[in-house]
Design an enzyme around this catalytic site. Structure first.
Site: not given
Lengths: 148, 406
Positions: B122, B199, B202, B225, B363
């Site tokens: 991202h 990261d 998600q 999220k 993104c």
């Protein structure tokens, strides 16, 4: 939430222009060009211009963009053929005001041409206004970037 | 026992109408919806408990402080961090990565060093590293992505070297749904003494995260999220690394003592939490995590996997539709494109049918460039989505094809 009318946005005029755009491609010789991007979605359009004696003689474009952007580009390329830079500046300001509030008749002027009324439905699709504006803004940038 | 209908009742927005149609919310990779308990926790804080933390001697403030610090315990337990002090509250993943990148630029990186990221990151895990490299003279190296949307592990192994100061990788690709084999990647990086930043934007909502077992140096996630409020997220860092990095922002609440002769910072986590934090957001996030622990989360994950399988099969059967990202290990995120219909037009058409999907570059512009695409349409599913909603999506896509092609 009221219902939006999808057919009002994808007006026949818009679909026709998007499916077979006028003036798509690269000009063999051009005096100005610019690659415009929509940073929000990644759409791309390249505007090529032939300008002579303060007149836009011709515009062609290449794009990787949605139907609204492609239709707007196609209609723009027809509209700016053989017009003075002064007239271009005038229709640009009309188009900007029109897109800002498409349902307000005061902000619209026939100088643009009737076909542009097809974009009236953008009132209900504000997220798509930038798609219609991208070719216009790219042309504006192109004029400020002369090809050496 | 996982029951999707009863779960849906926990999320008030799921019973609303959009464009006079029942809302079909398939943009969960952008942000998830919030259960009532989260909404109530935020509202209740302002109604009954609002006061600043770490400051007042009055009871209300003491209670706020306790709730805020308890939320840190909740997050540490949820992620199985070694110590509660390793949990830093941030605005979200973007701020967390900027914090780490800023620290690396100022205290770790030198000319000739390398930061290794991947082609599927991202922008939030690209741009901070571009800036850190610019500031420090380090070089950014990129692990390529294969045609199916999985990482090129062979090249990754070759790119790791003594100059690599950090490897940053997304756990689940927001644009393709690929689940990266992070255990393997972390092991390989550690064999070369390279620390790893995951990261988890998600992944925290789709997988069980066990930080001690993963053994990564940094893990970041966004609360919104994870069924929590916007504007709150987590930076996990191993204690030794958090001690090593300098403060990112400075000011109130992050100091032991301020003197014109020299200022002493708090130890972690306070060192990284300058100013009044997003207290209601932190409490909301903690409530979201408690909610996840209260439902049958394994059942939820299994439901999501079935949704992915069904949606993949259903969408693949639509002529002209091509799925981008077909790695063998995927989360419930499906990116797709149509011949001759741009993703934006897909998005607007579906919106008129009450269906919310994401369209654009997500993104991840370098990733889309790698696939030579300006944009994709993306449907991302959460455990509250249903098979019927996938049918509605598919029927609307078929209607759209007729509309644009006839």
């Amino acid at each position: 939430m009221t219902k939006v009318d999808i057919a009002s946005l994808y007006h026949n005029i818009i679909i026709d222009h998007a499916k077979s755009p006028d003036n798509y491609g690269k000009l063999d010789t051009y005096t100005h060009f610019y690659e415009g991007h929509n940073a929000l979605c990644g759409d791309k359009i390249i505007v090529y211009l032939k300008v002579e004696d303060s007149k836009i003689k011709e515009m062609k474009f290449e794009s990787a963009a949605c139907a609204i952007c492609n239709a707007s580009s196609s209609m723009l390329s027809d509209r700016v053929k053989d017009i003075s830079i002064k007239e271009w500046e005038s229709i640009l300001s009309y188009f900007r005001r029109f897109i800002a509030s498409p349902q307000n008749p005061l902000s619209f002027n026939n100088r643009l041409g009737k076909s542009f009324l097809a974009f009236k439905a953008l009132e209900d699709f504000p997220a798509r206004k930038k798609c219609a504006l991208l070719p216009w803004e790219t042309l504006e940038y192109a004029l400020s970037e002369k090809v050496n | 026992m996982f029951d999707v209908q009863s779960i849906r009742n926990d999320f008030p927005i799921l019973s609303t109408l959009m464009n006079e149609k029942p809302l079909v919310y398939l943009d969960n990779a952008s942000t998830s919806q919030k259960p009532s308990v989260v909404i109530d926790a935020v509202s209740s804080f302002y109604k009954k408990s609002n006061s600043n933390i770490h400051r007042g001697v009055f009871k209300l403030s003491e209670q706020s402080t306790e709730k805020y610090e308890t939320a840190r315990n909740t997050m540490a337990n949820f992620l199985n961090a070694n110590k509660r002090e390793e949990i830093i509250f941030t605005k979200g993943v973007t701020e967390a990565i900027n914090l780490i990148a800023n620290g690396f630029a100022h205290s770790i990186l030198n000319k000739g060093d390398e930061i290794l990221i991947t082609e599927m990151e991202h922008h939030a895990n690209i741009v901070p590293w571009q800036i850190a490299c610019e500031q420090s003279g380090a070089t950014l190296k990129i692990v390529p992505v294969l045609d199916d949307g999985s990482l090129d592990i062979e090249t990754f192994s070759k790119l790791l070297n003594k100059r690599t100061k950090l490897f940053c990788v997304v756990h689940i690709s927001n644009a393709l749904g690929t689940i990266n084999p992070i255990e393997e990647l972390i092991n390989k990086a550690h064999q070369m003494d390279v620390p790893v930043l995951i990261d988890g934007a998600q992944s925290a909502s789709h997988l069980n995260i066990d930080l001690q077992s993963l053994d990564c140096e940094f893990f970041v996630l966004s609360g919104h999220k994870l069924f929590g409020p916007t504007g709150v997220g987590i930076l996990y860092g191993k204690e030794c690394w958090l001690e090593k990095l300098p403060p990112y922002q400075s000011g109130g609440d992050m100091i032991e003592k301020v003197d014109f002769g020299g200022t002493k910072y708090k130890s972690i986590p306070g060192k990284f939490e300058a100013g009044t934090p997003n207290i209601s957001g932190v409490l909301g996030l903690s409530k979201a995590v408690n909610y996840l622990c209260s439902i049958d989360f394994q059942g939820a994950i299994s439901h999501e996997n079935k949704l992915l399988e069904y949606a993949t099969k259903t969408l693949e059967s639509i002529p002209g539709l091509r799925i981008i990202g077909t790695a063998s290990d995927k989360a419930s995120i499906i990116s797709f494109v149509f011949n001759g219909i741009h993703a934006h037009d897909v998005g607007t058409f579906l919106d008129a049918g009450g269906i919310a999907i994401r369209t654009g570059h997500h993104c991840t512009m370098p990733l889309l460039k790698r696939f030579s695409l300006p944009a994709t349409a993306r449907a991302s599913f959460s455990f509250y989505n249903t098979f019927e909603e996938i049918d509605i999506l598919s029927n609307n896509l078929r209607a759209m094809k007729r509309y644009f092609h006839d």
